[in-house]
Motif scaffolding. Structure first.
Motif, PDB file in Angstrom:
ATOM      1  N   LEU A   1     -36.635   6.951 -54.048  1.00 29.65           N
ATOM      2  CA  LEU A   1     -35.936   6.145 -52.947  1.00 29.65           C
ATOM      3  C   LEU A   1     -34.862   6.814 -52.487  1.00 29.65           C
ATOM      4  N   LEU A   2     -34.850   7.463 -51.383  1.00 29.69           N
ATOM      5  CA  LEU A   2     -34.015   8.255 -50.767  1.00 29.69           C
ATOM      6  C   LEU A   2     -32.888   7.567 -49.752  1.00 29.69           C
ATOM      7  N   ALA A   3     -31.503   8.021 -49.814  1.00 33.16           N
ATOM      8  CA  ALA A   3     -30.680   7.584 -48.619  1.00 33.16           C
ATOM      9  C   ALA A   3     -30.682   8.978 -47.974  1.00 33.16           C
ATOM     10  N   ILE A   4     -31.049   9.037 -46.585  1.00 33.21           N
ATOM     11  CA  ILE A   4     -30.965  10.365 -45.845  1.00 33.21           C
ATOM     12  C   ILE A   4     -29.891   9.959 -44.460  1.00 33.21           C
ATOM     13  N   CYS A   5     -29.126  10.961 -44.567  1.00 27.94           N
ATOM     14  CA  CYS A   5     -28.021  10.828 -43.341  1.00 27.94           C
ATOM     15  C   CYS A   5     -28.004  12.203 -42.635  1.00 27.94           C
ATOM     16  N   ALA A   6     -28.651  12.245 -41.317  1.00 33.65           N
ATOM     17  CA  ALA A   6     -28.675  13.520 -40.881  1.00 33.65           C
ATOM     18  C   ALA A   6     -28.370  13.491 -39.320  1.00 33.65           C
ATOM     19  N   ARG A   7     -27.865  14.545 -39.156  1.00 33.09           N
ATOM     20  CA  ARG A   7     -27.602  14.950 -37.819  1.00 33.09           C
ATOM     21  C   ARG A   7     -29.051  15.164 -36.638  1.00 33.09           C
ATOM     22  N   SER A   8     -29.089  14.780 -35.659  1.00 36.38           N
ATOM     23  CA  SER A   8     -30.257  15.019 -34.704  1.00 36.38           C
ATOM     24  C   SER A   8     -30.310  16.432 -34.584  1.00 36.38           C
ATOM     25  N   ASP A   9     -31.364  17.143 -34.001  1.00 37.91           N
ATOM     26  CA  ASP A   9     -31.395  18.529 -33.910  1.00 37.91           C
ATOM     27  C   ASP A   9     -30.212  19.149 -32.839  1.00 37.91           C
ATOM     28  N   ASP A  10     -30.135  18.212 -31.888  1.00 41.55           N
ATOM     29  CA  ASP A  10     -28.945  18.597 -30.738  1.00 41.55           C
ATOM     30  C   ASP A  10     -27.621  18.554 -31.346  1.00 41.55           C
ATOM     31  N   GLY A  11     -27.468  17.737 -32.321  1.00 43.16           N
ATOM     32  CA  GLY A  11     -26.041  17.534 -32.929  1.00 43.16           C
ATOM     33  C   GLY A  11     -25.461  16.311 -32.286  1.00 43.16           C
ATOM     34  N   ARG A  12     -26.067  15.595 -31.492  1.00 42.51           N
ATOM     35  CA  ARG A  12     -25.373  14.579 -30.622  1.00 42.51           C
ATOM     36  C   ARG A  12     -25.597  13.085 -31.213  1.00 42.51           C
ATOM     37  N   SER A  13     -26.635  13.142 -32.020  1.00 45.94           N
ATOM     38  CA  SER A  13     -26.520  11.591 -32.803  1.00 45.94           C
ATOM     39  C   SER A  13     -26.719  11.627 -34.191  1.00 45.94           C
ATOM     40  N   VAL A  14     -26.716  10.901 -34.912  1.00 41.98           N
ATOM     41  CA  VAL A  14     -27.072  10.890 -36.471  1.00 41.98           C
ATOM     42  C   VAL A  14     -28.020   9.806 -36.668  1.00 41.98           C
TER      43      VAL A  14
ATOM     44  N   GLU B   1     -12.799  16.510 -48.165  1.00 41.45           N
ATOM     45  CA  GLU B   1     -11.789  17.395 -48.425  1.00 41.45           C
ATOM     46  C   GLU B   1     -12.243  18.787 -48.516  1.00 41.45           C
ATOM     47  N   SER B   2     -13.187  18.929 -49.590  1.00 40.24           N
ATOM     48  CA  SER B   2     -13.517  20.421 -49.628  1.00 40.24           C
ATOM     49  C   SER B   2     -14.317  20.702 -48.683  1.00 40.24           C
ATOM     50  N   LEU B   3     -15.130  19.939 -47.975  1.00 35.62           N
ATOM     51  CA  LEU B   3     -16.039  20.218 -46.967  1.00 35.62           C
ATOM     52  C   LEU B   3     -15.494  20.128 -45.467  1.00 35.62           C
ATOM     53  N   ALA B   4     -14.013  19.946 -45.476  1.00 31.27           N
ATOM     54  CA  ALA B   4     -13.336  19.657 -44.362  1.00 31.27           C
ATOM     55  C   ALA B   4     -13.474  20.720 -43.116  1.00 31.27           C
ATOM     56  N   GLY B   5     -13.852  21.713 -43.910  1.00 27.11           N
ATOM     57  CA  GLY B   5     -13.698  23.144 -42.950  1.00 27.11           C
ATOM     58  C   GLY B   5     -15.086  23.641 -42.555  1.00 27.11           C
ATOM     59  N   ASP B   6     -16.176  22.509 -42.836  1.00 27.67           N
ATOM     60  CA  ASP B   6     -17.418  22.886 -42.528  1.00 27.67           C
ATOM     61  C   ASP B   6     -18.184  21.964 -41.889  1.00 27.67           C
ATOM     62  N   ARG B   7     -19.309  22.284 -41.492  1.00 32.21           N
ATOM     63  CA  ARG B   7     -20.175  21.278 -40.798  1.00 32.21           C
ATOM     64  C   ARG B   7     -21.498  20.544 -41.724  1.00 32.21           C
ATOM     65  N   VAL B   8     -21.335  19.280 -42.013  1.00 28.74           N
ATOM     66  CA  VAL B   8     -22.613  18.673 -42.581  1.00 28.74           C
ATOM     67  C   VAL B   8     -23.564  18.545 -41.810  1.00 28.74           C
ATOM     68  N   HIS B   9     -24.907  19.115 -42.070  1.00 29.89           N
ATOM     69  CA  HIS B   9     -25.831  18.868 -41.132  1.00 29.89           C
ATOM     70  C   HIS B   9     -26.673  17.671 -41.907  1.00 29.89           C
ATOM     71  N   ARG B  10     -26.863  17.469 -43.070  1.00 28.70           N
ATOM     72  CA  ARG B  10     -27.480  16.236 -43.842  1.00 28.70           C
ATOM     73  C   ARG B  10     -27.120  15.951 -45.277  1.00 28.70           C
ATOM     74  N   VAL B  11     -27.300  14.767 -45.579  1.00 31.79           N
ATOM     75  CA  VAL B  11     -26.951  14.323 -46.923  1.00 31.79           C
ATOM     76  C   VAL B  11     -28.494  13.581 -47.373  1.00 31.79           C
ATOM     77  N   LEU B  12     -28.684  13.917 -48.396  1.00 32.47           N
ATOM     78  CA  LEU B  12     -30.069  13.503 -49.011  1.00 32.47           C
ATOM     79  C   LEU B  12     -29.973  13.032 -50.222  1.00 32.47           C
ATOM     80  N   GLY B  13     -29.944  11.883 -50.637  1.00 35.53           N
ATOM     81  CA  GLY B  13     -29.579  11.445 -52.018  1.00 35.53           C
ATOM     82  C   GLY B  13     -30.357  10.293 -52.790  1.00 35.53           C
ATOM     83  N   ILE B  14     -30.298  10.206 -54.058  1.00 35.92           N
ATOM     84  CA  ILE B  14     -30.477   9.223 -54.832  1.00 35.92           C
ATOM     85  C   ILE B  14     -29.580   8.450 -55.270  1.00 35.92           C
TER      86      ILE B  14
END
Lengths: 431, 431
Positions: free
Chosen positions: B248-261, B144-157
């Motif tokens: 131990l990281l969980a990493i979710c990222a868009r590819s550089d061209d944005g077409r895959s994750v 919701e809060s980021l619904a108007g944004d574009r997430v590039h990466r989520v990196l977390g423990i």
């Protein structure tokens, strides 16, 4: 699907980013909302001004009053700031059935009752995530995610300018004035830095946070406020020597009996091991202590055009979704009606640095003053240099009134040459 | 106002806290919802069992199927975990028009399509904040809060058990086995620690986070997963010596061209200056990098009965408010349909430690292998001891496939006696 149309009031640092993002992210926004978002108009003070973004000149208008009631407008976004004309425009918009998104902390903190009341009376949406801590999703978590929990305390760095200044003082040993000049040169501080360095900006945010956290009404006038202009390089160095760092904190806390709340903004020492201690530069971070959730922290950019616009866009999407669903978001929740207690009743700790005569019996006399006011001492450190000595004391938790009276008593002692500094210590106690 | 009635499935660590809080916070919850919340029934496996909370015996039932479709139930809370019978019960509940709140990460990560599909088809609410990172409000900000944004990466423990183990190894020099035993003794790790230490738990959470962040469908099977059982005390010490810490990281990222994750869970070195580096003990923290909002971090307790129950209660309040308003919350948003790319296409960096013969020309041969696979070297450190030497290299960013091929090539070199360790390096590059 019929587009939802957005009227923007103000096209400055934040507004121009909102325009840009509504254009650049149009496809994503339409997918998330379920209908396209269209810019219906942009109210500005002067039409011919240079802006950071290309706006179709046909959309620009100086008649904000007409814009907010136009039939083809669904959502009004207010990023003018200040009390008027922002308030009148928002009230007009809500009366006309528009959903309102605002970044206006000053208005919400000073006269939230009027604006929230209008939202309730008109059944209108009022979203204001951008008003506190810029891009950091903080209001939605407090209002919604923690709706089933009981918040005890909110402790945060909510002003980037002062955090930048204090961080520079800490890392480079700079004086307040030098750090302020650097912040101004880099655009982190304004030419007239009063609102930031005197804590007015942080106090407005603290009032909004306290209201949300404790479901009560808090205004900026209820907030005890001290700025950072009196923080010296010596204070910063002394804090560092004892394993502390000085931050301008906004602290919203329930009293121990839970029947009142205290809301305050002042510089304070926090242990370097506290998660807020490592928040550097102009970043913001807010610590929330809730009964079941425990300790939560939210960190991010607290200001700036694009970050604030991100929060505004999130709210626009929420209002747009609500309009499509024929519903509205959560209302202001002030059922608790907790009184705000005066600063004197706040329980805190003091770090006191005294210039004293270096002779036997000094500590006994000083300790007697603390004892007289029922304030117990946690640590004492004495450093002699010739005739003079420096006595540094940290108290246990006591009421701010008792601590103030202790300081007054110390000033009256002949062996105390000067009370060099007094600063509150926070972040060591958990509720 | 007519009460809203809650059916609880499961009364273990989380469920018993939900029962307790529904009772203790009843007045506050009623004020927030606008109507009282009542417990309609609690489905358990065995009626006579001792529980952490007093439950009216009349509310207990072993017939979960009957409970979820009862006319007097509005909201079904699923805290049984696992795939079945949780899935069937949730589907039945939604088909009967109930709102569903769940903490079930395994089910959402493995078969989210079925559950989200049922929510959509039945117009039912499905809330799942508690499924990832316990009490930390994370899903609502992302949705919701980021619904108007574009997430590039989520990196977390996102797994507390492994963070506790790695933190102990880092701070005390303990081996993996010793740290695991301590975690088990303290209740942070289970007798069979596989789900945690092999990264299955983190992978399920990564799948859910990636789906929300990128508006696409990601399942647990799409997640590249490596656990921490091979992390040695030497790796930890070597990381420390270079200013890194292993997490131990969980990493979710868009590819550089944005077409895959790309979605992956593995141990990685991060700089000690990174905000995630100071996340100690069993705490969780998630870093989100979005185009406009910039870098955000969310920190808190990732597990435990009360923290998870706090998230469940927040969702119950949301569903209850929706029912009163006659609406529902945001649906799953998977419009982007981005493919998940294989690990080989992920761009990352490697830290490689080699046992080599200590003679001239070794570095040249090693560098040649890197060059052959188009991987450039950022830093090299060589330490000789007698006939042997240790060569530690950190690469620049390259595809994981190229890095893997480089390691294979190094293993074939006669002057390389052993590839002592290979670990990815994260958190230094910003998008």
């Amino acid at each position: 699907m019929k587009p939802l149309r957005v009227a923007l009031l103000g096209c400055g640092v934040v507004g121009s980013q909102v325009v840009r993002l509504l254009g650049e992210q149009a496809d994503d926004l339409a997918a998330r909302v379920g209908a396209p978002l269209e810019l219906a108009g942009v109210a500005v003070r002067r039409l011919g001004r240079r802006r950071d973004v290309d706006v179709d000149p046909a959309l620009l208008t100086t008649d904000a009053e007409a814009l907010v009631t136009r039939d083809d407008v669904d959502i009004v976004v207010e990023v003018i700031g200040g009390i008027e004309p922002a308030r009148s425009l928002m009230l007009k918009a809500m009366a006309a059935g528009k959903g309102v998104v605002t970044a206006n902390k000053a208005l919400l903190a000073e006269d939230g009752a009027t604006v929230h009341g209008a939202a309730r009376d008109n059944g209108a949406d009022l979203y204001f995530e951008a008003s506190v801590a810029g891009a950091i999703p903080l209001l939605r978590p407090l209002r919604e995610s923690l709706a089933g929990d009981r918040v005890h305390r909110v402790l945060g760095i909510v002003n980037g300018t002062t955090n930048y200044i204090l961080d520079k003082m800490d890392t480079t040993g700079a004086t307040f004035n030098d750090a302020l000049e650097e912040a101004q040169a880099l655009g982190y501080a304004e030419a007239d830095p009063t609102a930031d360095v005197e804590g007015f900006d942080a106090a407005a945010k603290a009032a909004i946070l306290a209201g949300l956290a404790f479901h009560t009404r808090v205004t900026a006038a209820d907030v005890h406020r001290e700025g950072i202009t009196d923080v010296t390089a010596t204070d910063v160095a002394s804090a560092r020597a004892m394993g502390y760092v000085i931050k301008l904190l906004a602290i919203c806390a329930r009293s121990d009996d839970g029947r009142s709340v205290g809301v305050r903004v002042h510089p304070a020492m926090i242990p370097r091991t506290h998660p807020l201690a490592s928040v550097g530069e102009a970043y913001n971070a807010v610590f929330v202590e809730a009964e079941s959730a425990g300790r939560l922290m939210f960190y991010g950019a607290g200001a700036g055009g694009a970050p604030t616009a991100s929060a505004v866009l999130g709210d626009i999407v929420a209002v747009a979704r609500n309009r499509i669903a024929g519903t509205r978001g959560p209302e202001e929740s002030v059922y608790a009606e907790l009184p705000v207690h005066p600063m004197g009743e706040t329980v805190t700790r003091y770090h006191v640095s005294l210039d004293v005569a270096d002779k036997p019996g000094v500590l006994a006399k000083v300790a007697e003053v603390f004892a007289k006011h029922d304030v117990s001492i946690q640590t004492v450190r004495q450093e002699g240099h010739g005739d003079d000595a420096q006595l540094v004391l940290v108290s246990h938790r006591a009421s701010d009134a008792a601590l103030s009276a202790t300081i007054e008593g110390l000033r009256e002692l002949s062996i105390v040459r000067a009370v060099a500094s007094v600063m509150r210590v926070e972040g060591e106690d958990t509720p």
